[in-house]
Design a protein around this motif. Structure first.
Motif, PDB file in Angstrom:
ATOM      1  N   ASP A  73      38.617  12.839 117.904  1.00 19.08           N
ATOM      2  CA  ASP A  73      40.071  12.672 117.842  1.00 19.08           C
ATOM      3  C   ASP A  73      40.772  13.784 118.609  1.00 19.08           C
ATOM      4  OD1 ASP A  73      39.856  10.423 116.132  1.00 19.08           O
ATOM      5  OD2 ASP A  73      39.958  11.690 114.336  1.00 19.08           O
ATOM      6  N   LEU A  74      40.356  15.027 118.368  1.00 22.47           N
ATOM      7  CA  LEU A  74      40.968  16.157 119.071  1.00 22.47           C
ATOM      8  C   LEU A  74      40.722  16.045 120.565  1.00 22.47           C
ATOM      9  CD1 LEU A  74      42.521  18.786 119.145  1.00 22.47           C
ATOM     10  CD2 LEU A  74      40.390  19.988 118.528  1.00 22.47           C
ATOM     11  N   GLU A 112      34.967  25.135 119.521  1.00 26.11           N
ATOM     12  CA  GLU A 112      34.906  25.487 118.106  1.00 26.11           C
ATOM     13  C   GLU A 112      33.783  26.463 117.786  1.00 26.11           C
ATOM     14  OE1 GLU A 112      36.863  21.525 116.033  1.00 26.11           O
ATOM     15  OE2 GLU A 112      34.740  21.952 115.684  1.00 26.11           O
ATOM     16  N   ARG A 170      41.886  21.543 113.087  1.00 24.35           N
ATOM     17  CA  ARG A 170      41.518  20.139 113.294  1.00 24.35           C
ATOM     18  C   ARG A 170      41.273  19.432 111.967  1.00 24.35           C
ATOM     19  NH1 ARG A 170      36.719  17.956 113.102  1.00 24.35           N
ATOM     20  NH2 ARG A 170      35.552  19.882 113.386  1.00 24.35           N
ATOM     21  N   THR A 171      40.483  20.050 111.102  1.00 27.28           N
ATOM     22  CA  THR A 171      40.156  19.390 109.838  1.00 27.28           C
ATOM     23  C   THR A 171      41.370  19.300 108.914  1.00 27.28           C
ATOM     24  OG1 THR A 171      39.309  21.459 108.894  1.00 27.28           O
ATOM     25  CG2 THR A 171      37.708  19.993 109.947  1.00 27.28           C
ATOM     26  N   ARG A 178      44.184  18.424 109.765  1.00 21.82           N
ATOM     27  CA  ARG A 178      44.871  17.193 110.167  1.00 21.82           C
ATOM     28  C   ARG A 178      44.020  15.951 109.930  1.00 21.82           C
ATOM     29  NH1 ARG A 178      49.048  18.085 114.963  1.00 21.82           N
ATOM     30  NH2 ARG A 178      49.882  20.062 114.213  1.00 21.82           N
ATOM     31  N   TRP A 230      41.278  15.211 111.522  1.00 19.67           N
ATOM     32  CA  TRP A 230      40.776  14.729 112.807  1.00 19.67           C
ATOM     33  C   TRP A 230      39.298  15.049 112.970  1.00 19.67           C
ATOM     34  CZ3 TRP A 230      45.043  17.107 116.431  1.00 19.67           C
ATOM     35  CH2 TRP A 230      46.239  16.388 116.267  1.00 19.67           C
ATOM     36  N   LEU A 242      40.050  26.736 115.490  1.00 18.70           N
ATOM     37  CA  LEU A 242      40.239  25.336 115.872  1.00 18.70           C
ATOM     38  C   LEU A 242      39.672  24.364 114.844  1.00 18.70           C
ATOM     39  CD1 LEU A 242      39.562  25.411 119.707  1.00 18.70           C
ATOM     40  CD2 LEU A 242      41.730  25.021 118.528  1.00 18.70           C
ATOM     41  N   ARG A 243      38.494  24.654 114.318  1.00 14.80           N
ATOM     42  CA  ARG A 243      37.888  23.739 113.348  1.00 14.80           C
ATOM     43  C   ARG A 243      38.793  23.585 112.124  1.00 14.80           C
ATOM     44  NH1 ARG A 243      32.220  25.088 112.722  1.00 14.80           N
ATOM     45  NH2 ARG A 243      32.041  23.638 114.452  1.00 14.80           N
ATOM     46  N   GLN A 253      36.153  15.689 115.850  1.00 10.29           N
ATOM     47  CA  GLN A 253      36.123  16.326 117.166  1.00 10.29           C
ATOM     48  C   GLN A 253      36.521  15.327 118.248  1.00 10.29           C
ATOM     49  OE1 GLN A 253      32.216  18.082 117.612  1.00 10.29           O
ATOM     50  NE2 GLN A 253      32.877  19.974 116.618  1.00 10.29           N
ATOM     51  N   VAL A 280      35.188  20.110 122.900  1.00 15.18           N
ATOM     52  CA  VAL A 280      35.762  20.528 121.614  1.00 15.18           C
ATOM     53  C   VAL A 280      34.704  21.260 120.796  1.00 15.18           C
ATOM     54  CG1 VAL A 280      36.725  19.729 119.421  1.00 15.18           C
ATOM     55  CG2 VAL A 280      37.531  18.739 121.577  1.00 15.18           C
ATOM     56  N   PHE A 290      49.100  22.044 118.059  1.00 18.66           N
ATOM     57  CA  PHE A 290      49.047  22.520 116.681  1.00 18.66           C
ATOM     58  C   PHE A 290      50.289  23.307 116.259  1.00 18.66           C
ATOM     59  CE2 PHE A 290      44.414  21.964 117.474  1.00 18.66           C
ATOM     60  CZ  PHE A 290      44.187  21.029 116.473  1.00 18.66           C
TER      61      PHE A 290
END
Length: 66
Positions: free
Chosen positions: A18-19, A34, A9-10, A12, A14, A5-6, A16, A30, A52
């Motif tokens: 933002d997600l 993670e 997320r990164t 994009r 974003w 997930l990390r 934490q 979140v 995603f």
């Protein structure tokens, strides 16, 4: 349970927070996801996969048994 997930997320750009907004959960949730301290419910896992564009099993990997 391990997850990527990390990295997703990164990639994009974003945070934490933002997600968390995209998933309608707290930033703490979140963070717990993670770091592997929390396994998501099935509905949350499906939301993550859709968000995603991945399969659940591509995001979450079961820990190998000893």
């Amino acid at each position: 349970m391990n997850n990527c997930l990390r990295e997703l997320r990164t990639a994009r750009g974003w945070t934490q927070a933002d997600l968390a907004d995209h998933l309608d959960v707290s930033r703490q949730t979140v963070n717990a996801l993670e770091t592997g301290r929390y396994d998501p419910s099935l509905p949350l896992a499906f939301r993550l996969a859709r968000l995603f564009g991945q399969r659940i099993e591509d995001i979450f990997q079961d820990d190998p048994q000893p």
